[in-house]
Design a protein around this motif. Structure first.
Motif, PDB file in Angstrom:
ATOM      1  N   ARG A 107       3.942   0.570  -1.727  1.00  5.33           N
ATOM      2  CA  ARG A 107       4.717  -0.612  -2.097  1.00  5.33           C
ATOM      3  C   ARG A 107       5.059  -0.617  -3.589  1.00  5.33           C
ATOM      4  N   ALA A 108       4.157  -0.136  -4.403  1.00  6.94           N
ATOM      5  CA  ALA A 108       4.403  -0.108  -5.850  1.00  6.94           C
ATOM      6  C   ALA A 108       5.540   0.825  -6.207  1.00  6.94           C
ATOM      7  N   GLY A 109       5.724   1.872  -5.433  1.00  5.37           N
ATOM      8  CA  GLY A 109       6.805   2.820  -5.698  1.00  5.37           C
ATOM      9  C   GLY A 109       6.610   4.070  -4.870  1.00  5.37           C
ATOM     10  N   HIS A 110       7.713   4.591  -4.336  1.00  5.08           N
ATOM     11  CA  HIS A 110       7.648   5.810  -3.528  1.00  5.08           C
ATOM     12  C   HIS A 110       8.954   6.567  -3.648  1.00  5.08           C
ATOM     13  N   ILE A 111       8.961   7.807  -3.207  1.00  7.56           N
ATOM     14  CA  ILE A 111      10.200   8.574  -3.205  1.00  7.56           C
ATOM     15  C   ILE A 111      11.155   7.926  -2.206  1.00  7.56           C
ATOM     16  N   PRO A 112      12.376   7.565  -2.622  1.00 11.94           N
ATOM     17  CA  PRO A 112      13.311   6.915  -1.698  1.00 11.94           C
ATOM     18  C   PRO A 112      13.495   7.702  -0.405  1.00 11.94           C
ATOM     19  N   GLY A 113      13.412   7.003   0.693  1.00  8.96           N
ATOM     20  CA  GLY A 113      13.578   7.625   2.003  1.00  8.96           C
ATOM     21  C   GLY A 113      12.280   8.057   2.654  1.00  8.96           C
ATOM     22  N   ALA A 114      11.176   7.990   1.903  1.00  7.86           N
ATOM     23  CA  ALA A 114       9.890   8.433   2.454  1.00  7.86           C
ATOM     24  C   ALA A 114       9.341   7.436   3.468  1.00  7.86           C
ATOM     25  N   GLU A 115       8.747   7.969   4.534  1.00  5.04           N
ATOM     26  CA  GLU A 115       8.050   7.156   5.523  1.00  5.04           C
ATOM     27  C   GLU A 115       6.588   7.028   5.104  1.00  5.04           C
ATOM     28  N   SER A 116       6.007   5.863   5.303  1.00  7.57           N
ATOM     29  CA  SER A 116       4.611   5.644   4.955  1.00  7.57           C
ATOM     30  C   SER A 116       3.714   5.993   6.131  1.00  7.57           C
ATOM     31  N   LEU A 117       2.834   6.961   5.927  1.00  2.36           N
ATOM     32  CA  LEU A 117       1.830   7.344   6.919  1.00  2.36           C
ATOM     33  C   LEU A 117       0.497   7.468   6.171  1.00  2.36           C
ATOM     34  N   PRO A 118      -0.106   6.330   5.829  1.00  4.69           N
ATOM     35  CA  PRO A 118      -1.268   6.353   4.933  1.00  4.69           C
ATOM     36  C   PRO A 118      -2.523   6.930   5.579  1.00  4.69           C
ATOM     37  N   LEU A 119      -3.160   7.841   4.852  1.00  7.67           N
ATOM     38  CA  LEU A 119      -4.423   8.402   5.311  1.00  7.67           C
ATOM     39  C   LEU A 119      -5.508   7.326   5.293  1.00  7.67           C
ATOM     40  N   PHE A 120      -5.498   6.497   4.236  1.00  8.99           N
ATOM     41  CA  PHE A 120      -6.457   5.404   4.091  1.00  8.99           C
ATOM     42  C   PHE A 120      -5.728   4.081   3.913  1.00  8.99           C
ATOM     43  N   SER A 121      -6.356   3.012   4.342  1.00  7.12           N
ATOM     44  CA  SER A 121      -5.883   1.683   3.976  1.00  7.12           C
ATOM     45  C   SER A 121      -6.228   1.451   2.513  1.00  7.12           C
ATOM     46  N   ASP A 122      -5.751   0.357   1.941  1.00  4.19           N
ATOM     47  CA  ASP A 122      -6.072   0.060   0.541  1.00  4.19           C
ATOM     48  C   ASP A 122      -7.585  -0.100   0.359  1.00  4.19           C
TER      49      ASP A 122
END
Length: 361
Positions: free
Chosen positions: A29-44
């Protein structure tokens, strides 16, 4: 196929695949490469827990706890990734290009999907923007001018004609002034704003002119990166001006439809600087005299812009339009300035009133 790529090559190749961000949701949410899908290994929370163990206990214990967390999720990661990939290569990144992206890439390859890791991770991507700006002979022209000239509409008309335009206000979800948030979506973080700019630059041809609207370094609550702002300050400036009455009509049309309390709130942000103009603007808003309130704002911003030009001691070429016609203005700007050559004195015809305003600075 290489399993790890440096930032520039990774970004070029990933256009033909699917970008996967395996950092935590908060990092994404703070910033990512535009177009990237979020598939987080860990939750916050899980990321914080593993990080605490790493710091207070040790690396091995943190790795073991990470495996305990990730193990039950592995099948779900594979199913989600397979759906996202749809037969394409997966381009995976984490913060440093270390264990999180490496582990996810290993899992995806084990499941039969091609996966490439960003060397140095998201941090390397962020650093690559300054290198991109410094490595190319960018040709930039800044279109400045007083508030209400419709510079953004002119730039959009230029983009429709195939010109390269960097629309900072659109990327920032803000129009620049204290009124700039009205009617806009929530602003991104500065980190995400810079990523959006970076993404646009990756699509630009440095041999062609890049048009950009003159802005302060801060747009709402986001900040233009220093390297880009310096480029803008060094670029040729075309000072676009429009008849004052036309500017006022444009401001009323653009902002007059907002509720009076929202407009009053915006005026309140510059109350001290407006002096006697502030209570006058509020009175006009309460009485429904929007044009008079807009005049107060326009007078204030005209003085600010004139002072700014004077402080910078910056050379510029004036470009006056006798009527509010963004499409025609775009055509003329392209015709006269796109090749980077300044026009002859006869080509730019500043209006008498605008010329006086500028010279007073």
């Amino acid at each position: 196929m290489k399993q790890t790529l440096a930032a520039d090559e990774f970004l070029d190749e990933s256009r033909h695949g699917v970008l996967i961000d395996v950092r935590s949701p908060g990092e994404y949410r703070a910033g990512h490469i535009p177009g990237a899908e979020s598939l987080p290994l860990f939750s916050d929370a899980e990321r914080a827990e593993v990080g605490t163990i790493y710091t207070r206990v040790g690396r091995n214990e943190a790795v073991e706890r990470g495996l305990e967390i990730v193990g039950p999720k592995m099948a779900g990661f594979v199913r989600t990734a397979r759906t996202l990939a749809a037969g394409k290569t997966l381009y995976v990144y984490c913060w440093r290009g270390g264990m999180r992206s490496g582990s996810m890439a290993w899992l995806l390859r084990t499941a039969g999907m091609p996966a490439v890791v960003l060397e140095g991770g998201y941090r390397a991507y962020r650093r690559s923007f300054a290198g991109l700006l410094a490595s190319k002979p960018w040709r930039m022209i800044v279109v400045g001018g007083f508030t209400g000239c419709g510079k953004s509409d002119v730039l959009r008309a230029m983009a429709e004609r195939g010109e390269q335009v960097l629309d900072l206000e659109a990327l920032a979800n803000h129009k620049g002034s204290v009124f700039g948030a009205l009617g806009q979506q929530e602003q991104p973080t500065t980190e995400e704003f810079i990523n959006r700019i970076h993404h646009v630059f990756r699509s630009l041809d440095p041999s062609r002119t890049v048009w950009v609207e003159g802005e302060s370094q801060t747009i709402g609550h986001v900040t233009v990166p220093v390297e880009l702002f310096r480029m803008m300050q060094a670029a040729p400036l075309v000072l676009f001006s429009l008849d004052r009455a036309a500017r006022l009509r444009r401001l009323v049309a653009e902002y007059g439809g907002f509720p009076a309390d929202e407009l009053a709130g915006a005026f309140g942000k510059i109350a001290k600087r407006l002096g006697d103009g502030y209570p006058r603007a509020l009175q006009c808003l309460r009485a429904g005299r929007i044009e008079e309130a807009a005049t107060v704002a326009m007078n204030y911003y005209d003085k600010c812009y004139t002072r700014s030009i004077g402080r910078e001691n910056r050379s510029f070429t004036e470009f006056f339009m006798p009527e509010d016609d963004p499409a025609r203005a775009a055509e003329l700007l392209i015709e006269r300035f796109a090749d980077g050559v300044r026009p002859s004195p006869d080509a730019a015809r500043p209006g008498k009133d605008e010329r006086k305003t500028i010279n007073r600075g």
